[in-house]
Design a protein around this motif. Structure first.
Motif, short mmCIF file in Angstrom:
data_model
loop_
_atom_site.label_atom_id
_atom_site.label_comp_id
_atom_site.label_asym_id
_atom_site.label_seq_id
_atom_site.Cartn_x
_atom_site.Cartn_y
_atom_site.Cartn_z
N ILE A 63 0.84 -1.20 0.00
CA ILE A 63 0.00 0.00 0.00
C ILE A 63 0.87 1.25 0.00
CG2 ILE A 63 -1.66 1.32 1.37
CD1 ILE A 63 -2.92 -1.38 2.16
N LYS A 64 1.96 1.24 0.76
CA LYS A 64 2.86 2.40 0.80
C LYS A 64 3.49 2.63 -0.58
CE LYS A 64 7.07 4.09 2.92
NZ LYS A 64 8.40 3.60 3.04
N LEU A 65 4.01 1.58 -1.20
CA LEU A 65 4.61 1.72 -2.52
C LEU A 65 3.60 2.16 -3.57
CD1 LEU A 65 6.98 -1.37 -2.56
CD2 LEU A 65 7.64 1.03 -2.39
N GLU A 69 3.74 5.57 -5.87
CA GLU A 69 3.68 5.54 -7.33
C GLU A 69 2.56 6.42 -7.86
OE1 GLU A 69 5.65 4.17 -9.69
OE2 GLU A 69 7.04 3.70 -8.07
N VAL A 70 1.40 6.38 -7.21
CA VAL A 70 0.28 7.22 -7.65
C VAL A 70 0.63 8.69 -7.47
CG1 VAL A 70 -2.11 7.86 -7.14
CG2 VAL A 70 -1.47 5.45 -7.30
N GLN A 71 1.24 9.05 -6.35
CA GLN A 71 1.65 10.44 -6.13
C GLN A 71 2.66 10.87 -7.19
OE1 GLN A 71 3.10 10.55 -2.10
NE2 GLN A 71 1.05 10.88 -1.23
N TRP A 75 1.83 13.94 -9.54
CA TRP A 75 2.53 15.16 -9.10
C TRP A 75 4.01 15.15 -9.43
CZ3 TRP A 75 -0.99 12.85 -5.51
CH2 TRP A 75 -2.21 13.51 -5.42
N LYS A 76 4.40 14.44 -10.47
CA LYS A 76 5.82 14.43 -10.81
C LYS A 76 6.24 15.78 -11.34
CE LYS A 76 5.14 12.45 -15.39
NZ LYS A 76 5.38 11.32 -16.22
N PRO A 77 7.48 16.16 -11.12
CA PRO A 77 7.95 17.46 -11.60
C PRO A 77 7.94 17.51 -13.14
CG PRO A 77 9.53 16.47 -10.08
CD PRO A 77 8.47 15.46 -10.33
#
Length: 80
Positions: A63-65, A69-71, A75-77
């Protein structure tokens, strides 16, 4: 002679009542299920699905990974 006939008739009647009882059949089914689990392990149909209610370390890590990945996806630069 008649006494043994009466005892045998009572025995047959009691066995028929026991075999007709749904409670007896449920109990035998549960015992059979437990014996099968001991011999063969947990059946695949009970292990199916995601089983998220069993929060083990692997599920928490996944769940953390997944959240990271979704973030990163949304929201990638720019330019990366």
């Amino acid at each position: 002679m008649w006494r043994s006939f009466g005892i045998r008739a009572l025995e047959v009647w009691l066995i028929n009542r026991l075999l007709a009882s749904p409670i007896f059949h449920r109990m035998v089914g549960r015992v059979h299920q437990q014996v099968q689990r001991l011999k063969h392990g947990i059946p695949p149909e009970e292990m199916g699905g995601t089983k998220l209610e069993r929060q083990g370390p692997d599920v928490k890590r996944f769940i953390k990974l997944f959240k990271e990945e979704v973030q990163y996806l949304f929201w990638k630069p720019p330019g990366k």
